[in-house]
Design a protein around this motif. Structure first.
Motif, PDB file in Angstrom:
ATOM      1  N   ALA A  19       0.829  -1.207   0.000  1.00  0.00           N
ATOM      2  CA  ALA A  19       0.000   0.000   0.000  1.00  0.00           C
ATOM      3  C   ALA A  19       0.865   1.259   0.000  1.00  0.00           C
ATOM      4  N   ILE A  20       1.917   1.247   0.815  1.00  0.00           N
ATOM      5  CA  ILE A  20       2.821   2.405   0.889  1.00  0.00           C
ATOM      6  C   ILE A  20       3.548   2.608  -0.435  1.00  0.00           C
ATOM      7  N   ASN A  21       4.088   1.531  -1.004  1.00  0.00           N
ATOM      8  CA  ASN A  21       4.836   1.644  -2.254  1.00  0.00           C
ATOM      9  C   ASN A  21       3.944   2.050  -3.420  1.00  0.00           C
ATOM     10  N   ILE A  22       2.725   1.498  -3.464  1.00  0.00           N
ATOM     11  CA  ILE A  22       1.787   1.888  -4.522  1.00  0.00           C
ATOM     12  C   ILE A  22       1.534   3.386  -4.460  1.00  0.00           C
ATOM     13  N   THR A  23       1.345   3.901  -3.241  1.00  0.00           N
ATOM     14  CA  THR A  23       1.077   5.332  -3.078  1.00  0.00           C
ATOM     15  C   THR A  23       2.268   6.170  -3.518  1.00  0.00           C
ATOM     16  N   LEU A  24       3.460   5.830  -3.038  1.00  0.00           N
ATOM     17  CA  LEU A  24       4.654   6.593  -3.397  1.00  0.00           C
ATOM     18  C   LEU A  24       4.918   6.562  -4.899  1.00  0.00           C
ATOM     19  N   ASN A  25       4.705   5.394  -5.513  1.00  0.00           N
ATOM     20  CA  ASN A  25       4.978   5.263  -6.945  1.00  0.00           C
ATOM     21  C   ASN A  25       3.903   5.881  -7.817  1.00  0.00           C
ATOM     22  N   PHE A  60       2.649   8.975  -7.380  1.00  0.00           N
ATOM     23  CA  PHE A  60       2.807  10.427  -7.499  1.00  0.00           C
ATOM     24  C   PHE A  60       3.407  10.776  -8.861  1.00  0.00           C
ATOM     25  N   GLY A  61       2.787  11.743  -9.527  1.00  0.00           N
ATOM     26  CA  GLY A  61       3.271  12.153 -10.847  1.00  0.00           C
ATOM     27  C   GLY A  61       2.794  11.274 -11.979  1.00  0.00           C
ATOM     28  N   THR A  62       1.896  10.328 -11.689  1.00  0.00           N
ATOM     29  CA  THR A  62       1.329   9.467 -12.736  1.00  0.00           C
ATOM     30  C   THR A  62      -0.142   9.824 -12.942  1.00  0.00           C
ATOM     31  N   GLU A  63      -0.765   9.146 -13.897  1.00  0.00           N
ATOM     32  CA  GLU A  63      -2.177   9.402 -14.186  1.00  0.00           C
ATOM     33  C   GLU A  63      -3.119   8.590 -13.298  1.00  0.00           C
ATOM     34  N   LEU A  64      -2.572   7.804 -12.400  1.00  0.00           N
ATOM     35  CA  LEU A  64      -3.411   6.979 -11.528  1.00  0.00           C
ATOM     36  C   LEU A  64      -4.200   7.876 -10.563  1.00  0.00           C
ATOM     37  N   SER A  65      -5.520   7.787 -10.633  1.00  0.00           N
ATOM     38  CA  SER A  65      -6.365   8.617  -9.771  1.00  0.00           C
ATOM     39  C   SER A  65      -6.352   8.085  -8.348  1.00  0.00           C
ATOM     40  N   LYS A  66      -6.729   8.963  -7.401  1.00  0.00           N
ATOM     41  CA  LYS A  66      -6.780   8.539  -6.002  1.00  0.00           C
ATOM     42  C   LYS A  66      -7.804   7.423  -5.809  1.00  0.00           C
ATOM     43  N   GLN A  67      -8.902   7.499  -6.547  1.00  0.00           N
ATOM     44  CA  GLN A  67      -9.943   6.480  -6.434  1.00  0.00           C
ATOM     45  C   GLN A  67      -9.433   5.130  -6.910  1.00  0.00           C
ATOM     46  N   ARG A  94      -6.298   4.264  -7.129  1.00  0.00           N
ATOM     47  CA  ARG A  94      -5.208   3.870  -6.217  1.00  0.00           C
ATOM     48  C   ARG A  94      -5.775   3.151  -5.004  1.00  0.00           C
ATOM     49  N   ASN A  95      -6.876   3.673  -4.481  1.00  0.00           N
ATOM     50  CA  ASN A  95      -7.500   3.098  -3.295  1.00  0.00           C
ATOM     51  C   ASN A  95      -7.947   1.655  -3.537  1.00  0.00           C
ATOM     52  N   LYS A  96      -8.321   1.336  -4.778  1.00  0.00           N
ATOM     53  CA  LYS A  96      -8.791  -0.010  -5.116  1.00  0.00           C
ATOM     54  C   LYS A  96      -7.661  -1.048  -5.081  1.00  0.00           C
ATOM     55  N   LEU A  97      -6.424  -0.570  -5.080  1.00  0.00           N
ATOM     56  CA  LEU A  97      -5.280  -1.479  -5.141  1.00  0.00           C
ATOM     57  C   LEU A  97      -4.773  -1.886  -3.761  1.00  0.00           C
ATOM     58  N   TYR A  98      -5.264  -1.221  -2.699  1.00  0.00           N
ATOM     59  CA  TYR A  98      -4.795  -1.534  -1.357  1.00  0.00           C
ATOM     60  C   TYR A  98      -5.485  -2.795  -0.827  1.00  0.00           C
ATOM     61  N   LEU A 112      -3.775   7.139   3.094  1.00  0.00           N
ATOM     62  CA  LEU A 112      -2.901   6.921   1.936  1.00  0.00           C
ATOM     63  C   LEU A 112      -3.627   7.257   0.635  1.00  0.00           C
ATOM     64  N   SER A 113      -4.897   6.875   0.576  1.00  0.00           N
ATOM     65  CA  SER A 113      -5.660   7.116  -0.655  1.00  0.00           C
ATOM     66  C   SER A 113      -5.843   8.602  -0.929  1.00  0.00           C
ATOM     67  N   ARG A 114      -5.720   9.425   0.107  1.00  0.00           N
ATOM     68  CA  ARG A 114      -5.902  10.873  -0.047  1.00  0.00           C
ATOM     69  C   ARG A 114      -4.577  11.626  -0.139  1.00  0.00           C
ATOM     70  N   ALA A 115      -3.462  10.919   0.047  1.00  0.00           N
ATOM     71  CA  ALA A 115      -2.152  11.578   0.088  1.00  0.00           C
ATOM     72  C   ALA A 115      -1.781  12.175  -1.263  1.00  0.00           C
ATOM     73  N   ASP A 116      -1.197  13.376  -1.219  1.00  0.00           N
ATOM     74  CA  ASP A 116      -0.749  14.056  -2.436  1.00  0.00           C
ATOM     75  C   ASP A 116       0.764  14.061  -2.579  1.00  0.00           C
TER      76      ASP A 116
END
Length: 357
Positions: free
Chosen positions: A212-218, A220-227, A229-233, A247-251
């Motif tokens: 979950a942490i690595n998905i979030t960090l990786n 940033f700067g991509t087209e992956l939306s927060k919504q 991203r949240n589905k991948l945790y 994490l799902s709300r982190a910018d």
């Protein structure tokens, strides 16, 4: 767990390289010197290598030893332990299928890719995937012919398997796999309430949080939306649900730091890693480098080693099989790192391996 299998795995664990071995390895001047140091532990597996072999061929031979030992244990496993060991292979299968999907997307001869697939993720019908000429055929083959079918159903369609989404596909499969594995060790009649369930829950919760942490960090700067991203945790772990919601709300990195602040281990990792920097050792994935030259991912690997070593303090638990595999994988990463430092004359970085024993 039968005493014979437990004895075999504990014997393999006792054969892992020690700190004294690593100290000797870091003094080597050539790859041939390194081969000599590895001789007692790896023996016949290195015998066929040419003088001063490449680091990749050295890593491949070290992996061969792990695979041979794993298959021997699996051949002697029955019942629930056999199923447990099958779960261990599913992660490698996901990586292999992702590799084949990527090859199909780029219209490469996927038969060549079979040689790059991890042996522990091999399944009998994997060559069938190589006859697929497009993504839809490959998708249908995966669903019908592989053990990964349950992880696809209901969450992925063949339209998802395009180049932009390959990492989403991989992470979705891993999420489904980890949730299923966690459910298996906690609800199976022979495992529920046992040391196996207790130890494996800790191991899998750590893995879920790390992903979950690595998905979030990786992201940033991509087209992956927060919504998305949240589905991948994974829907379990020490961070779930409050931490993963944050994490799902982190910018940015600071948002991730705040999300993990309530978990002492993770907070310590972030405080030590700081901001910026890059990979510094054989962990080499996401995260900045701290004052000791350790990246965030290095510290995750170090924590994984601690959990894996602790598993061996318990009796009659399947978790020692999982932990032994993880310890050996780190050993292989360490060997590869030391060999690369020797080959590239980067001796000042040679000590940046992750300690195992």
């Amino acid at each position: 767990m039968c005493s014979y299998v437990e004895g075999i795995v504990r014997g393999y664990r006792n054969g892992l390289l020690t700190n004294a071995n690593y100290s000797n390895m870091t003094q080597c001047e050539t790859i041939d010197d390194l081969k000599l140091q590895l001789g007692p532990a790896y023996g016949d597996f290195l015998a066929s290598l040419p003088p001063n072999p490449s680091t990749s061929s050295l890593a491949a031979k070290a992996t061969e030893k792990l695979v041979a030992e794993f298959r021997y244990v699996r051949a002697n496993a029955t019942g629930t332990l056999a199923k447990f060991m099958d779960y261990l292979t599913y992660g490698y299968m996901i990586d292999n299928v992702a590799l084949l999907i990527t090859g199909t997307l780029h219209e490469r001869d996927t038969r060549e890719l079979l040689d790059r697939c991890h042996p522990l993720g091999w399944f009998e019908t994997m060559p069938v995937l190589c006859v697929a000429t497009n993504i839809e055929e490959l998708y249908n083959s995966v669903l019908i012919e592989t053990p990964l079918a349950p992880f696809f159903k209901g969450s992925l369609s063949h339209q998802d398997l395009d180049e932009l989404n390959i990492e989403i596909v991989r992470n979705t499969l891993y999420k489904n796999y980890l949730e299923d594995f966690h459910n298996f060790v906690n609800t199976h009649a022979e495992l529920s309430g046992t040391p196996t369930a207790e130890v494996m829950s800790e191991i899998l919760e750590f893995e879920a949080d790390r992903r979950a942490i690595n998905i979030t960090l990786n992201s940033f700067g991509t087209e992956l939306s927060k919504q998305d991203r949240n589905k991948l945790y994974p829907s379990f772990g020490r961070l779930y649900p409050e931490g993963t919601l944050m994490l799902s709300r982190a910018d940015d990195f600071e948002g991730v730091r705040l999300a993990v602040d309530g978990i002492h281990d993770y907070k310590t990792f972030f405080d030590a890693a700081g901001l910026g920097g890059g990979p510094s050792g054989p962990g080499n994935m996401a995260g900045g480098s701290g004052s000791e030259g350790r990246s965030l991912e290095d510290m995750f690997y170090q924590k994984e080693m601690e959990i894996s070593k602790e598993a061996f303090t318990r009796q009659f638990t399947f978790a020692i099989v999982y932990s032994w595999v993880k310890l050996r994988e780190q050993e292989i990463r360490n060997i590869t790192w030391i060999a690369e430092c020797i080959a590239q004359n980067q001796k000042e970085r040679i000590g940046n391996y992750i300690s195992v024993f």
